[in-house]
Design a protein around this motif. Structure first.
Motif, PDB file in Angstrom:
ATOM      1  N   VAL A   1       0.868  -1.173   0.000  1.00  8.76           N
ATOM      2  CA  VAL A   1       0.000   0.000   0.000  1.00  8.76           C
ATOM      3  C   VAL A   1       0.903   1.220   0.000  1.00  8.76           C
ATOM      4  O   VAL A   1       1.845   1.307   0.796  1.00  8.76           O
ATOM      5  N   GLY A   2       0.612   2.148  -0.900  1.00  5.99           N
ATOM      6  CA  GLY A   2       1.408   3.374  -0.978  1.00  5.99           C
ATOM      7  C   GLY A   2       0.884   4.452  -0.045  1.00  5.99           C
ATOM      8  O   GLY A   2      -0.218   4.337   0.507  1.00  5.99           O
ATOM      9  N   LYS A   3       1.685   5.481   0.110  1.00  2.00           N
ATOM     10  CA  LYS A   3       1.322   6.634   0.948  1.00  2.00           C
ATOM     11  C   LYS A   3      -0.022   7.224   0.501  1.00  2.00           C
ATOM     12  O   LYS A   3      -0.807   7.692   1.315  1.00  2.00           O
ATOM     13  N   THR A   4      -0.312   7.154  -0.804  1.00  2.00           N
ATOM     14  CA  THR A   4      -1.559   7.714  -1.346  1.00  2.00           C
ATOM     15  C   THR A   4      -2.747   6.778  -1.156  1.00  2.00           C
ATOM     16  O   THR A   4      -3.876   7.131  -1.479  1.00  2.00           O
ATOM     17  N   GLY A   5      -2.487   5.548  -0.667  1.00  2.00           N
ATOM     18  CA  GLY A   5      -3.566   4.582  -0.471  1.00  2.00           C
ATOM     19  C   GLY A   5      -3.704   3.598  -1.629  1.00  2.00           C
ATOM     20  O   GLY A   5      -4.506   2.671  -1.569  1.00  2.00           O
ATOM     21  N   GLY A   6      -2.932   3.801  -2.688  1.00  2.00           N
ATOM     22  CA  GLY A   6      -2.974   2.893  -3.833  1.00  2.00           C
ATOM     23  C   GLY A   6      -2.272   1.577  -3.527  1.00  2.00           C
ATOM     24  O   GLY A   6      -1.397   1.515  -2.656  1.00  2.00           O
ATOM     25  N   HIS A   7      -2.657   0.523  -4.236  1.00  2.00           N
ATOM     26  CA  HIS A   7      -2.030  -0.787  -4.055  1.00  2.00           C
ATOM     27  C   HIS A   7      -1.068  -1.059  -5.197  1.00  2.00           C
ATOM     28  O   HIS A   7      -1.344  -0.691  -6.348  1.00  2.00           O
ATOM     29  N   TYR A   8       0.029  -1.745  -4.862  1.00  2.00           N
ATOM     30  CA  TYR A   8       1.084  -2.049  -5.835  1.00  2.00           C
ATOM     31  C   TYR A   8       1.539  -3.482  -5.633  1.00  2.00           C
ATOM     32  O   TYR A   8       1.606  -3.964  -4.502  1.00  2.00           O
ATOM     33  N   VAL A   9       1.853  -4.140  -6.743  1.00  2.00           N
ATOM     34  CA  VAL A   9       2.249  -5.540  -6.716  1.00  2.00           C
ATOM     35  C   VAL A   9       3.709  -5.641  -7.152  1.00  2.00           C
ATOM     36  O   VAL A   9       4.110  -5.032  -8.154  1.00  2.00           O
ATOM     37  N   PHE A  10       4.479  -6.429  -6.402  1.00  2.00           N
ATOM     38  CA  PHE A  10       5.890  -6.639  -6.717  1.00  2.00           C
ATOM     39  C   PHE A  10       6.174  -8.132  -6.765  1.00  2.00           C
ATOM     40  O   PHE A  10       5.731  -8.879  -5.890  1.00  2.00           O
ATOM     41  N   VAL A  11       6.896  -8.558  -7.796  1.00  2.00           N
ATOM     42  CA  VAL A  11       7.232  -9.967  -7.992  1.00  2.00           C
ATOM     43  C   VAL A  11       8.752 -10.069  -7.891  1.00  2.00           C
ATOM     44  O   VAL A  11       9.476  -9.496  -8.713  1.00  2.00           O
ATOM     45  N   ILE A  12       9.216 -10.786  -6.848  1.00  2.00           N
ATOM     46  CA  ILE A  12      10.657 -10.835  -6.572  1.00  2.00           C
ATOM     47  C   ILE A  12      11.107 -12.276  -6.313  1.00  2.00           C
ATOM     48  O   ILE A  12      10.295 -13.127  -5.975  1.00  2.00           O
TER      49      ILE A  12
END
Length: 159
Positions: A55-66
């Motif tokens: 979750v970003g500071k703006t409230g948006g969601h982000y996906v990371f594949v590592i």
């Protein structure tokens, strides 16, 4: 069990986009980490990737594949999606946000299309394995095919 019964949302999306993949299933009733999964089905650690939701500071969601043995660098991750900062999504919120359960979360076919970044190390692999959309299933596909299916970008996002 027939292959038809095993189809997950992620697999249906890959089929619809004519993206070739293979899948492996294994016995698993609850969440286990990626390294345990790789060892259980005999996969090379450097080819197995995990999907993390933030979750970003703006409230948006982000996906990371590592890679399963790597750690997400939250500063690099935030920068890669244009956020001031990101933090891991709380485990209790994973299903509500993504539609997947912990341990079965994949970047393909979440409830909504979230900005997605795949660690650039994936580009050096012929194939990678990611969750198939449920616990006990891994999908093997080319990194660029995952990038296409997840509408992702590559980025330097690990330590």
């Amino acid at each position: 069990m027939s292959k038809k019964e095993l189809k997950t949302n992620a697999m249906r999306i890959l089929d619809r986009n004519k993206i070739p993949y293979e899948y492996e299933t294994y016995e698993c009733d609850e969440f286990v980490d990626g390294i345990t999964t790789a060892d259980k089905i005999g996969l090379p650690h450097e080819q197995v990737y995990k999907t993390l939701v933030t979750v970003g500071k703006t409230g948006g969601h982000y996906v990371f594949v590592i890679p399963i043995a790597a750690e997400l660098d939250l500063k690099k991750a935030a920068k890669s999606v244009g956020e001031k900062s990101v933090e891991m999504l709380h485990v209790k919120d994973i299903t509500a946000v993504t539609g997947y359960v912990r341990g079965g979360c994949t970047a393909i076919g979440m409830k909504k299309q979230f900005p997605t970044v795949i660690d650039s190390s994936a580009q050096h692999q012929e194939y990678i394995y990611v969750s198939g959309g449920k616990i006990g299933m891994q999908i093997k596909l080319k990194p660029n095919d995952l990038k296409k299916a997840a509408r992702a970008e590559y980025g330097e996002i690990t330590f």
